[in-house]
Design an enzyme around this catalytic site. Structure first.
Site, PDB file in Angstrom:
ATOM      1  CG  ASN A 151     -27.384  57.750  33.608  1.00  0.00           C
ATOM      2  OD1 ASN A 151     -26.631  57.862  35.134  1.00  0.00           O
ATOM      3  ND2 ASN A 151     -27.002  59.020  33.234  1.00  0.00           N
ATOM      4  CD  GLU A 196     -35.091  55.688  36.045  1.00  0.00           C
ATOM      5  OE1 GLU A 196     -35.942  56.396  36.976  1.00  0.00           O
ATOM      6  OE2 GLU A 196     -34.268  55.984  35.029  1.00  0.00           O
ATOM      7  CB  CYS A 221     -38.010  55.486  32.509  1.00  0.00           C
ATOM      8  SG  CYS A 221     -36.569  54.984  32.121  1.00  0.00           S
TER       9      CYS A 221
END
Length: 131
Positions: free
Chosen positions: A42, A55, A89
């Site tokens: 992230n 992700e 995601c």
């Protein structure tokens, strides 16, 4: 399934996370159809809408290198309970595969296997207008 290579890649990616605002670092690793592992972390931004999840970072990196089909994903966060992918995601993963084995893990060694279909049973379906 041998999760160790994916889990190792997700842990390594998590160490590179940029999370100065939340402190919530996440790593993800995708197993591509050809056996390639692509990882992402992230990356937060002070304008939270510009933040990218681990992700989606892995997905876009995989797509940028020509990978469009995935066989599994491992996700690591320092959380209790284990943290599944967020809604964006889930939708992004579903764009590339109808179902996908998912391994969730944390820093305390807890792990849980699930699938995309279990955590996201009704994805958005685009139906273009007839005519």
């Amino acid at each position: 399934m041998d999760w160790k290579p994916l889990l190792d890649a997700a842990f390594a990616a998590r160490r590179n996370a940029h999370a100065p605002y939340s402190g919530f670092k996440v790593g993800a690793a995708l197993l591509c159809e050809d056996g390639t592992i692509v990882a992402g972390c992230n990356v937060e931004n002070r304008s939270y809408g510009l933040t990218i999840c681990a992700e989606r970072n892995a997905i876009t990196t995989a797509a940028a290198t020509g990978h469009r089909r995935f066989r599994a994903v491992a996700i690591v966060a320092d959380s209790d309970p284990l943290t599944p992918p967020c809604g964006m995601c889930r939708e992004s993963l579903q764009e590339f595969c109808d179902d996908l084995p998912i391994l969730l893990a944390n820093l305390r060694g807890e792990q849980r296997e699930t699938t995309l279909r279990v955590i996201f049973p009704e994805p958005f379906v685009f139906a273009p207008p007839a005519g």
